[in-house]
Motif scaffolding. Structure first.
Motif, mmCIF file in Angstrom:
data_model
loop_
_atom_site.group_PDB
_atom_site.id
_atom_site.type_symbol
_atom_site.label_atom_id
_atom_site.label_comp_id
_atom_site.label_asym_id
_atom_site.label_seq_id
_atom_site.Cartn_x
_atom_site.Cartn_y
_atom_site.Cartn_z
ATOM 1 N N VAL A 82 0.904 -1.328 -0.120
ATOM 2 C CA VAL A 82 0.030 -0.086 -0.074
ATOM 3 C C VAL A 82 0.900 1.372 -0.141
ATOM 4 O O VAL A 82 0.611 2.245 -0.277
ATOM 5 C CB VAL A 82 -0.842 -0.145 1.373
ATOM 6 N N ALA A 83 2.129 1.158 0.377
ATOM 7 C CA ALA A 83 3.047 2.221 0.307
ATOM 8 C C ALA A 83 3.424 2.537 -1.104
ATOM 9 O O ALA A 83 3.452 3.816 -1.362
ATOM 10 C CB ALA A 83 4.149 1.904 1.124
ATOM 11 N N ASN A 84 3.726 1.572 -1.947
ATOM 12 C CA ASN A 84 4.080 2.056 -3.424
ATOM 13 C C ASN A 84 3.130 1.704 -4.564
ATOM 14 O O ASN A 84 2.958 2.366 -5.451
ATOM 15 C CB ASN A 84 5.423 1.238 -3.941
ATOM 16 N N LEU A 85 1.696 1.149 -4.117
ATOM 17 C CA LEU A 85 0.605 1.086 -4.935
ATOM 18 C C LEU A 85 -0.625 1.056 -4.004
ATOM 19 O O LEU A 85 -1.265 0.246 -3.454
ATOM 20 C CB LEU A 85 0.566 -0.327 -5.411
ATOM 21 N N PRO A 86 -1.029 2.298 -3.663
ATOM 22 C CA PRO A 86 -1.988 2.649 -2.616
ATOM 23 C C PRO A 86 -3.494 1.902 -3.142
ATOM 24 O O PRO A 86 -4.200 1.452 -2.220
ATOM 25 C CB PRO A 86 -2.036 4.029 -2.419
ATOM 26 N N GLY A 87 -3.521 2.022 -4.373
ATOM 27 C CA GLY A 87 -5.065 1.520 -4.977
ATOM 28 C C GLY A 87 -5.079 0.008 -4.678
ATOM 29 O O GLY A 87 -6.389 -0.492 -4.867
ATOM 30 N N LEU A 88 -4.180 -0.897 -4.315
ATOM 31 C CA LEU A 88 -4.392 -2.327 -3.936
ATOM 32 C C LEU A 88 -4.831 -2.368 -2.527
ATOM 33 O O LEU A 88 -5.355 -3.625 -2.293
ATOM 34 C CB LEU A 88 -3.350 -3.308 -4.307
ATOM 35 N N ASN A 89 -5.264 -1.576 -1.978
ATOM 36 C CA ASN A 89 -5.924 -1.749 -0.433
ATOM 37 C C ASN A 89 -7.157 -2.308 -0.410
ATOM 38 O O ASN A 89 -8.085 -1.757 -1.228
ATOM 39 C CB ASN A 89 -5.788 -0.230 0.392
ATOM 40 N N THR A 90 -7.219 -3.227 0.304
ATOM 41 C CA THR A 90 -8.567 -4.024 0.382
ATOM 42 C C THR A 90 -8.786 -4.977 -0.731
ATOM 43 O O THR A 90 -9.961 -5.692 -0.690
ATOM 44 C CB THR A 90 -9.821 -3.087 0.548
ATOM 45 N N LEU A 91 -7.988 -5.017 -1.734
ATOM 46 C CA LEU A 91 -8.377 -5.696 -2.945
ATOM 47 C C LEU A 91 -7.868 -7.471 -2.731
ATOM 48 O O LEU A 91 -8.285 -8.129 -3.591
ATOM 49 C CB LEU A 91 -7.779 -5.255 -4.190
ATOM 50 N N GLY A 92 -7.019 -7.663 -1.624
ATOM 51 C CA GLY A 92 -6.816 -8.794 -1.607
ATOM 52 C C GLY A 92 -5.762 -9.467 -2.424
ATOM 53 O O GLY A 92 -5.982 -10.628 -2.545
ATOM 54 N N LEU A 93 -4.825 -8.591 -2.890
ATOM 55 C CA LEU A 93 -3.794 -9.338 -3.806
ATOM 56 C C LEU A 93 -2.580 -8.340 -3.513
ATOM 57 O O LEU A 93 -2.621 -7.145 -3.209
ATOM 58 C CB LEU A 93 -4.218 -9.082 -5.359
ATOM 59 N N SER A 94 -1.418 -8.963 -4.271
ATOM 60 C CA SER A 94 -0.187 -7.941 -4.558
ATOM 61 C C SER A 94 0.639 -8.858 -5.404
ATOM 62 O O SER A 94 0.164 -9.942 -6.054
ATOM 63 C CB SER A 94 0.567 -7.999 -2.920
ATOM 64 N N LEU A 95 1.646 -8.079 -5.852
ATOM 65 C CA LEU A 95 2.567 -8.609 -6.834
ATOM 66 C C LEU A 95 4.038 -8.514 -6.401
ATOM 67 O O LEU A 95 4.266 -7.637 -5.585
ATOM 68 C CB LEU A 95 2.594 -7.925 -8.288
ATOM 69 N N ALA A 96 4.864 -9.531 -6.742
ATOM 70 C CA ALA A 96 6.342 -9.705 -6.520
ATOM 71 C C ALA A 96 7.054 -9.900 -7.532
ATOM 72 O O ALA A 96 6.827 -10.864 -8.350
ATOM 73 C CB ALA A 96 6.385 -10.680 -5.429
ATOM 74 N N VAL A 168 7.897 -13.318 -11.694
ATOM 75 C CA VAL A 168 6.741 -12.471 -11.142
ATOM 76 C C VAL A 168 5.693 -13.318 -10.526
ATOM 77 O O VAL A 168 5.122 -14.347 -11.112
ATOM 78 C CB VAL A 168 6.297 -11.601 -12.116
ATOM 79 N N SER A 169 5.398 -13.038 -9.288
ATOM 80 C CA SER A 169 4.371 -13.862 -8.517
ATOM 81 C C SER A 169 3.107 -13.024 -8.376
ATOM 82 O O SER A 169 3.453 -11.757 -7.860
ATOM 83 C CB SER A 169 4.951 -14.146 -7.183
ATOM 84 N N GLY A 170 2.050 -13.380 -8.314
ATOM 85 C CA GLY A 170 0.699 -12.978 -7.788
ATOM 86 C C GLY A 170 0.600 -13.687 -6.550
ATOM 87 O O GLY A 170 0.387 -14.749 -6.331
ATOM 88 N N LEU A 171 0.082 -12.692 -5.418
ATOM 89 C CA LEU A 171 -0.518 -13.456 -4.277
ATOM 90 C C LEU A 171 -1.740 -12.848 -3.690
ATOM 91 O O LEU A 171 -2.131 -11.629 -4.058
ATOM 92 C CB LEU A 171 0.708 -12.874 -3.103
ATOM 93 N N SER A 172 -2.539 -13.863 -3.032
ATOM 94 C CA SER A 172 -3.874 -13.521 -2.734
ATOM 95 C C SER A 172 -4.113 -12.857 -1.436
ATOM 96 O O SER A 172 -4.980 -13.087 -0.756
ATOM 97 C CB SER A 172 -4.554 -14.801 -2.823
ATOM 98 N N SER A 173 -3.069 -11.909 -1.177
ATOM 99 C CA SER A 173 -3.170 -10.823 -0.235
ATOM 100 C C SER A 173 -2.639 -9.752 -0.238
ATOM 101 O O SER A 173 -1.527 -9.639 -1.091
ATOM 102 C CB SER A 173 -2.888 -11.694 1.331
ATOM 103 N N GLN A 174 -3.099 -8.484 0.028
ATOM 104 C CA GLN A 174 -2.162 -7.112 0.162
ATOM 105 C C GLN A 174 -0.871 -7.234 1.373
ATOM 106 O O GLN A 174 -0.239 -6.336 0.852
ATOM 107 C CB GLN A 174 -3.088 -6.068 0.417
ATOM 108 N N ASN A 175 -0.885 -8.538 2.230
ATOM 109 C CA ASN A 175 0.107 -8.266 3.013
ATOM 110 C C ASN A 175 0.214 -9.874 3.310
ATOM 111 O O ASN A 175 -0.183 -10.189 4.250
ATOM 112 C CB ASN A 175 -0.371 -7.651 4.431
ATOM 113 N N PRO A 176 0.856 -10.582 2.374
ATOM 114 C CA PRO A 176 0.971 -12.133 2.214
ATOM 115 C C PRO A 176 1.768 -12.526 3.639
ATOM 116 O O PRO A 176 1.571 -13.587 4.081
ATOM 117 C CB PRO A 176 1.703 -12.452 1.087
#
Length: 217
Positions: A82-96, A168-176
């Motif tokens: 949420v620090a470098n991509l604030p719009g993902l907040n509450t969406l339940g995902l992140s990228l690595a 590149v990985s997709g994860l099913s939490s904004q804070n995995p």
């Protein structure tokens, strides 16, 4: 009396487990993170929707290679937050972005709050996970191929080649979350008692000291 308690527990436990979710459903179109909240909650509060811009939903955080020399394993993970991509907040995902040096490894680790899907973008990567029955599932990924790691299970990525690899990985939490097994076992603060570690890994005191030194503990 004992049977009644066991029956109550048997009937109640599924209800409790059913209420446990890693990320709640969003009740609005989006909830852009407020970087300086005045209170704390399970997640990050939202800014006023009238202040939202397109910039809140884009990031270049994954554009640059990470420093794979910063640890003894030869890897670097750059995560959207949420620090470098604030719009993902509450969406339940992140990228690595996962950079792995030649013959480097992302050592056995787990994500307590997320499942993960990884796609190989460069090189050749051996991936795998161990299930709760101690079964190992592995696959050699080449460019364009993907692999799924179930939530909470120990998994790894190993660069098979003598040149850097990229995934590149997709994860099913904004804070995995991430916990590397070897670091957790040998470099916790304070240390897990030596007797516990020696018994668990069937090693000597000298082995414990050597491993801790090698891991920077």
């Amino acid at each position: 009396m004992e049977m009644s308690f066991l029956l109550y527990t048997f009937l109640t436990l599924p209800l409790l487990l059913g209420l446990a979710k890693s990320d709640p459903e969003s009740l609005q179109d989006y909830c852009v993170a407020d970087p300086k909240p005045s209170f704390y909650l399970n997640g990050v509060p939202c800014i006023n929707p009238k202040l939202v811009t397109t910039a809140h939903f884009t990031t270049s955080a994954l554009a640059k290679p990470g420093n794979t020399r910063a640890n003894p394993f030869g890897f670097n993970v750059t995560l959207t937050t949420v620090a470098n991509l604030p719009g993902l907040n509450t969406l339940g995902l992140s990228l690595a972005r996962v950079d792995i040096a030649a013959n480097g490894v992302v050592p056995p680790h787990s994500h307590p709050r997320a499942s993960e899907v990884t796609i190989c973008l460069k090189g050749s990567i051996l991936v795998g996970f161990v299930d709760t029955s101690n079964g190992l599932y592995t696959q050699q990924l080449r460019v364009g191929e993907s692999f799924v790691f179930p939530k909470g299970l120990i998994h790894f990525l190993f660069n098979l080649e003598s040149a850097p690899a990229l995934a590149v990985s997709g994860l099913s939490s904004q804070n995995p979350g991430a916990q590397i097994a070897s670091l957790a076992a040998f470099t916790s603060n304070p240390y897990i008692p030596d007797d516990v570690v020696k018994k668990a890994f069937q090693i000597t005191t000298q082995d414990v000291m050597k491993i801790r030194k090698n891991l920077g503990g």
